[in-house]
Design a protein around this motif. Sequence first.
Motif, PDB file in Angstrom:
ATOM      1  N   GLU A   1     -32.173  26.102  17.749  1.00 46.22           N
ATOM      2  CA  GLU A   1     -31.216  27.086  18.257  1.00 46.22           C
ATOM      3  C   GLU A   1     -29.880  26.887  17.554  1.00 46.22           C
ATOM      4  OE1 GLU A   1     -30.993  26.902  22.465  1.00 46.22           O
ATOM      5  OE2 GLU A   1     -33.131  27.265  22.794  1.00 46.22           O
ATOM      6  N   GLY A   2     -29.594  27.767  16.629  1.00 45.41           N
ATOM      7  CA  GLY A   2     -28.306  27.734  15.949  1.00 45.41           C
ATOM      8  C   GLY A   2     -28.146  26.631  14.934  1.00 45.41           C
ATOM      9  N   VAL A   3     -29.237  25.965  14.566  1.00 49.44           N
ATOM     10  CA  VAL A   3     -29.164  24.863  13.622  1.00 49.44           C
ATOM     11  C   VAL A   3     -30.474  24.786  12.857  1.00 49.44           C
ATOM     12  CG1 VAL A   3     -30.011  23.152  15.275  1.00 49.44           C
ATOM     13  CG2 VAL A   3     -28.597  22.407  13.367  1.00 49.44           C
ATOM     14  N   ALA A   4     -30.413  24.323  11.607  1.00 48.19           N
ATOM     15  CA  ALA A   4     -31.602  24.143  10.788  1.00 48.19           C
ATOM     16  C   ALA A   4     -31.919  22.651  10.678  1.00 48.19           C
ATOM     17  CB  ALA A   4     -31.382  24.729   9.395  1.00 48.19           C
ATOM     18  N   TYR A   5     -33.206  22.322  10.751  1.00 44.78           N
ATOM     19  CA  TYR A   5     -33.665  20.941  10.585  1.00 44.78           C
ATOM     20  C   TYR A   5     -34.437  20.837   9.274  1.00 44.78           C
ATOM     21  CZ  TYR A   5     -32.742  20.471  15.603  1.00 44.78           C
ATOM     22  OH  TYR A   5     -32.163  20.465  16.843  1.00 44.78           O
ATOM     23  N   LEU A   6     -34.156  19.786   8.550  1.00 45.62           N
ATOM     24  CA  LEU A   6     -34.856  19.500   7.302  1.00 45.62           C
ATOM     25  C   LEU A   6     -35.265  18.031   7.348  1.00 45.62           C
ATOM     26  CD1 LEU A   6     -33.552  20.532   3.764  1.00 45.62           C
ATOM     27  CD2 LEU A   6     -34.722  18.370   4.190  1.00 45.62           C
ATOM     28  N   ALA A   7     -36.573  17.764   7.341  1.00 50.79           N
ATOM     29  CA  ALA A   7     -37.064  16.390   7.448  1.00 50.79           C
ATOM     30  C   ALA A   7     -37.868  16.022   6.210  1.00 50.79           C
ATOM     31  CB  ALA A   7     -37.918  16.219   8.699  1.00 50.79           C
ATOM     32  N   LEU A   8     -37.660  14.802   5.717  1.00 48.57           N
ATOM     33  CA  LEU A   8     -38.270  14.345   4.477  1.00 48.57           C
ATOM     34  C   LEU A   8     -39.394  13.346   4.738  1.00 48.57           C
ATOM     35  CD1 LEU A   8     -35.133  14.975   3.795  1.00 48.57           C
ATOM     36  CD2 LEU A   8     -35.530  13.545   1.789  1.00 48.57           C
ATOM     37  N   ASP A   9     -40.403  13.395   3.874  1.00 48.37           N
ATOM     38  CA  ASP A   9     -41.338  12.290   3.757  1.00 48.37           C
ATOM     39  C   ASP A   9     -40.716  11.217   2.882  1.00 48.37           C
ATOM     40  OD1 ASP A   9     -43.519  13.005   5.277  1.00 48.37           O
ATOM     41  OD2 ASP A   9     -44.646  13.888   3.614  1.00 48.37           O
ATOM     42  N   TYR A  10     -41.093   9.958   3.112  1.00 48.83           N
ATOM     43  CA  TYR A  10     -40.721   8.930   2.146  1.00 48.83           C
ATOM     44  C   TYR A  10     -41.417   9.243   0.823  1.00 48.83           C
ATOM     45  CZ  TYR A  10     -38.585   6.220   5.836  1.00 48.83           C
ATOM     46  OH  TYR A  10     -37.765   5.824   6.844  1.00 48.83           O
ATOM     47  N   PRO A  11     -40.730   9.053  -0.289  1.00 48.19           N
ATOM     48  CA  PRO A  11     -41.337   9.342  -1.599  1.00 48.19           C
ATOM     49  C   PRO A  11     -42.327   8.242  -1.989  1.00 48.19           C
ATOM     50  CG  PRO A  11     -39.105   8.530  -1.891  1.00 48.19           C
ATOM     51  CD  PRO A  11     -39.310   8.672  -0.405  1.00 48.19           C
TER      52      PRO A  11
END
Length: 320
Positions: A114-124
């Motif tokens: 809600e009103g925000v974007a989430y960006l989650a990474l895998d470990y490389p």
Amino acid sequence: MSSNAGKSSLPRRIALGVLALVLLAAGLYWLELAIPKRDYFLERRGTLETADVTEASSDGVVQKLVRLESSTGLRVNMRVVRPQTAPGQMLPVIIVMGGEGTGKDAVDLVGVPEGVAYLALDYPYEGDQELDAFWESLAAVPGIQQAFLDSPPAMSLALDWALQQAWVDSENVELVGASLGVPFTAVAGALDDRFTRVWLLHGGAENVPWVMHVGRRYVENEFLRGLLARGALLLVYGNSFEALDWIPEIAPRPLVIVAAKDDDFVPPEAQQPFVEAAAASEHIEIVWTEGRHIRPTRREELQQLLDVVLSRIDYGDPAE
């Protein structure tokens, strides 16, 4: 006699020469492991060359699976979840590096955005064994070493991509590291000032007591456990990831440290330096949560952390 003596000393000289070379190589390798890799972190990011994006939208929510590759060969897999936006609308962004068992799937834990974007990474990490497998197999060490070294530049590469998106508010980029992600997030937050605020959730300020605590299930003897913890950390470039060494460089940007009162993964002696750092700097804040260490199955702890982070987000003017 002198000829025989000379012949008998030759194998000894060869053996001593080989030993000297082995010791020299060991010493050079120790230096390679021990010296913090600041230059590597800065250079490894490179420039973003390719971005493969798979997108799906439903019920006002946009989900993306993104695969990035930089000019250095660094590859990053991540997921994005955000609300749909109107033309010209921008969102604050939360970039997450979580525990090794969660990775990019951390976006599944935050609910409807809600009103925000989430960006989650895998470990490389491209190995077949778990990231904590150095307790189990030396064969896993090279892959783990590379994954650890590549984690901070991976966060910056993810930000490179994010800042190319029209819906990203570049003045509101939150970098969040949770659990195992804390040391790597401290590095990325220190070296990349495009992150406007840094969060360290349920992590340790110093690695040795943290690893010793985790190692109790493998080694009972405290002295031996300490030696093994230091050796294991050396093997994975632990000196490059002492959070306490990096956090002064985050200032004057704000740093928020969130610690669990009854953490069963990070011992108090690993938390205490964070307490002292917060007391000594106006740019560092420490917040305590109830309960134990964050885990995907601990909904109450997860919700507490999410509430703390979201309470500080600047959502801008809704009328804009």
